[in-house]
Design a protein around this motif. Structure first.
Motif, mmCIF file in Angstrom:
data_model
loop_
_atom_site.group_PDB
_atom_site.id
_atom_site.type_symbol
_atom_site.label_atom_id
_atom_site.label_comp_id
_atom_site.label_asym_id
_atom_site.label_seq_id
_atom_site.Cartn_x
_atom_site.Cartn_y
_atom_site.Cartn_z
ATOM 1 N N VAL A 126 -0.625 -10.032 -0.812
ATOM 2 C CA VAL A 126 -1.098 -8.753 -1.354
ATOM 3 C C VAL A 126 -1.371 -7.771 -0.216
ATOM 4 O O VAL A 126 -1.048 -6.584 -0.317
ATOM 5 N N THR A 127 -1.955 -8.262 0.885
ATOM 6 C CA THR A 127 -2.213 -7.401 2.039
ATOM 7 C C THR A 127 -0.915 -6.851 2.602
ATOM 8 O O THR A 127 -0.829 -5.666 2.953
ATOM 9 N N ILE A 128 0.114 -7.693 2.688
ATOM 10 C CA ILE A 128 1.406 -7.254 3.214
ATOM 11 C C ILE A 128 2.004 -6.161 2.341
ATOM 12 O O ILE A 128 2.436 -5.105 2.828
ATOM 13 N N VAL A 129 2.018 -6.395 1.028
ATOM 14 C CA VAL A 129 2.606 -5.423 0.106
ATOM 15 C C VAL A 129 1.830 -4.108 0.131
ATOM 16 O O VAL A 129 2.416 -3.018 0.201
ATOM 17 N N SER A 130 0.502 -4.194 0.084
ATOM 18 C CA SER A 130 -0.308 -2.969 0.070
ATOM 19 C C SER A 130 -0.198 -2.214 1.388
ATOM 20 O O SER A 130 -0.212 -0.979 1.406
ATOM 21 N N SER A 131 -0.071 -2.935 2.507
ATOM 22 C CA SER A 131 0.086 -2.276 3.806
ATOM 23 C C SER A 131 1.374 -1.474 3.859
ATOM 24 O O SER A 131 1.385 -0.312 4.294
ATOM 25 N N ILE A 132 2.458 -2.085 3.429
ATOM 26 C CA ILE A 132 3.748 -1.388 3.443
ATOM 27 C C ILE A 132 3.724 -0.201 2.495
ATOM 28 O O ILE A 132 4.189 0.894 2.822
ATOM 29 N N LEU A 133 3.166 -0.416 1.293
ATOM 30 C CA LEU A 133 3.104 0.655 0.299
ATOM 31 C C LEU A 133 2.269 1.829 0.812
ATOM 32 O O LEU A 133 2.682 3.000 0.715
ATOM 33 N N CYS A 134 1.111 1.534 1.386
ATOM 34 C CA CYS A 134 0.248 2.601 1.907
ATOM 35 C C CYS A 134 0.910 3.320 3.078
ATOM 36 O O CYS A 134 0.819 4.555 3.200
ATOM 37 N N GLY A 135 1.577 2.571 3.947
ATOM 38 C CA GLY A 135 2.249 3.191 5.078
ATOM 39 C C GLY A 135 3.343 4.147 4.643
ATOM 40 O O GLY A 135 3.474 5.259 5.167
#
Length: 494
Positions: free
Chosen positions: A350-359
């Motif tokens: 979830v952290t990986i997906v949210s990091s990419i999405l936010c970036g």
């Protein structure tokens, strides 16, 4: 409180680089930020859409430059961060893999080992990061990695815990500058519309490292234990050394320095000049002499105090995902070890997906405020559910997994710090390293009082503490946005 995500804000005056703007740049329809300089015609700086890697206004040679930077800088920092996480987890793995018995660690030695590591990490992070700006980053960053790797290897030869204490202090010191130095270094080469997604790709290496380290270390122990008369836990340090040193050498080979003094074998003189023009257009100032006057200006300005205070609340707000609440609850519920190991990988995913999405969204829409506000609100919801505790099982799973998004805005926050402090390379280094140091300083001891093991798996104090942190972060977000908007208006008026 959050700015509209679909409409980027005006970021004040910027220098234009008109000779290299694409012919159709003025006709481009996406929202644009105006760059202005005295005596030079203003041209729109068009942000790329969320699915685009380049801005529509990027010229072919600018795109070639960006691809070279991505293929050198991003590849190195991603691999180096992955290796750092692998190395950092080696001591805990070694402790349960025979080191405890071999070195007679039957007291609180493991806690002391973690403490001396953090002492070296915290005390030297800011000085080493600032010192890095005085030299060429393409030698300083991989050089620190090389020292880290050698010290990691040295741990396999220890014969008592006192030797390990000394080495762990210097391991912490050698690795202390890496995260803030990389954030500063990315800010030397990438525009504000490019920083967040690059920062996100760098950050997710830590999550991938935490997910893969257990499998790598368990496999290494199983296959190498006793080989050549070396215990399995000692082999763990040798494996970490073998992963770290080639990556450090890669850094020496491919990293460019800073644009203003770049001597790269991979970038042409024209590409170096173009990189300098890109940073001038962003008002990203090159380094200057570090004097007491500069330090006084940094430490008395709002940039330092507001950003560091904001970083404190952000750094502590990931407590739900970082304090083992989920695996301890699963164990209490009777789940098998295999199921626990599998289920707990969802949070870093979830952290990986949210990091990419936010970036991506931050770069495309300049939606930093909105993304931070939404993430804090989601974390508040997850913490409220877990504080109540007696909720349906599915909702509890959802809350634990949702809390993994708390770290997804890390790249956004540090990209924002790079943008706010663009006018001084020295200020960027001091502020970014201080933001990271304050988080690690409080993270070293605060969990002992808030996330007590005796409260597991229902960390009632911890979940309520997280709610308070996120509420304070939302309040600080309002303060930060107010100060930043006021500064941009003053710059535009000037």
């Amino acid at each position: 409180m959050a700015a509209a995500a679909e409409k980027p804000s005006l970021d004040g005056p910027r220098l234009a680089v008109t000779p290299h703007a694409s012919p159709d740049a003025k006709a481009a329809k996406p929202a644009a930020e105006v760059r202005v300089t005295a005596g030079v015609e203003a041209v729109p700086a068009v942000r790329q859409k969320w699915y685009q890697w380049f801005s529509p206004s990027d010229t072919p040679e600018e795109r070639r430059l960006i691809m070279k930077l991505d293929g050198t800088i991003l590849v190195f920092v991603f691999l180096a961060y992955w290796a750092k996480v692998l190395d950092s987890s080696a001591t805990s793995t070694a402790y349960v893999s025979g080191m405890k018995e071999d070195l007679h660690l039957y007291g609180n030695e493991l806690n002391y080992l973690n403490t001396v590591y953090m002492v070296g990490f915290i005390t030297l992070q800011i000085p080493l990061t600032v010192l890095m700006t005085r030299f060429s980053a393409n030698y300083f960053i991989p050089g620190a990695d090389l020292i880290w790797g050698v010290l990691t290897l040295a741990q396999y030869k220890v014969s008592n815990v006192h030797q390990l204490y000394a080495i762990r202090f210097f391991v912490g010191a050698a690795g202390s500058l890496f995260f803030p130095a990389v954030q500063w270094y990315l800010g030397c080469w990438y525009k504000r519309s490019e920083l967040s997604r690059r920062g996100a790709l760098f950050f997710i290496a830590s999550q991938i490292g935490s997910m893969s380290s257990g499998y790598i270390q368990s496999g290494a122990y199983a296959s190498l234990n006793g080989r050549h008369g070396i215990e399995g836990w000692r082999w763990l340090y040798i494996i970490c050394f073998a992963c770290t040193i080639p990556i450090a050498i890669l850094g020496f080979a491919v990293l460019p320095g800073q644009p203003q003094n770049c001597k790269s074998r991979l970038l042409t003189p024209r590409e170096i000049q173009l990189a300098q023009e890109r940073m001038a257009a962003e008002h990203r100032e090159p380094r200057k002499p570090l004097t007491w006057s500069v330090l006084r200006t940094v430490l008395t300005g709002w940039h330092f105090w507001v950003l560091v205070a904001f970083a404190f609340f952000f750094s502590q707000a990931d407590g739900v995902s970082s304090n083992s609440g989920l695996p301890l609850w699963l164990k209490a519920e009777g789940y098998s070890v295999e199921d626990i190991n599998t289920i707990t990988t969802v949070s870093p995913a979830v952290t990986i997906v949210s990091s990419i999405l936010c970036g991506i969204l931050s770069d495309a829409y300049d939606a930093k405020v909105s993304l931070i506000a939404v993430t804090a609100s989601l974390n508040i919801f997850a913490s409220v559910v877990l504080a109540i505790w007696h909720v349906p099982r599915g909702l509890k799973f959802f809350a634990f997994f949702l809390s993994g998004s708390a770290d997804g805005i890390a790249a956004v926050i540090y990209a924002w710090a790079n943008e706010i402090c663009a006018g001084s390379a020295e200020e960027r280094a001091i502020v970014i390293s201080s933001m990271n140091t304050i988080g690690n300083t409080f993270g070293a001891w605060l969990p002992l009082f808030v996330w007590k093991t005796v409260d597991a798996p229902r960390y009632l104090i911890g979940y309520n503490w997280t709610i308070a942190l996120d509420v304070c972060m939302l309040a600080m977000l309002f303060v930060l946005r107010s100060f930043w908007n006021r500064e941009k208006k003053r710059s535009a008026a000037a």
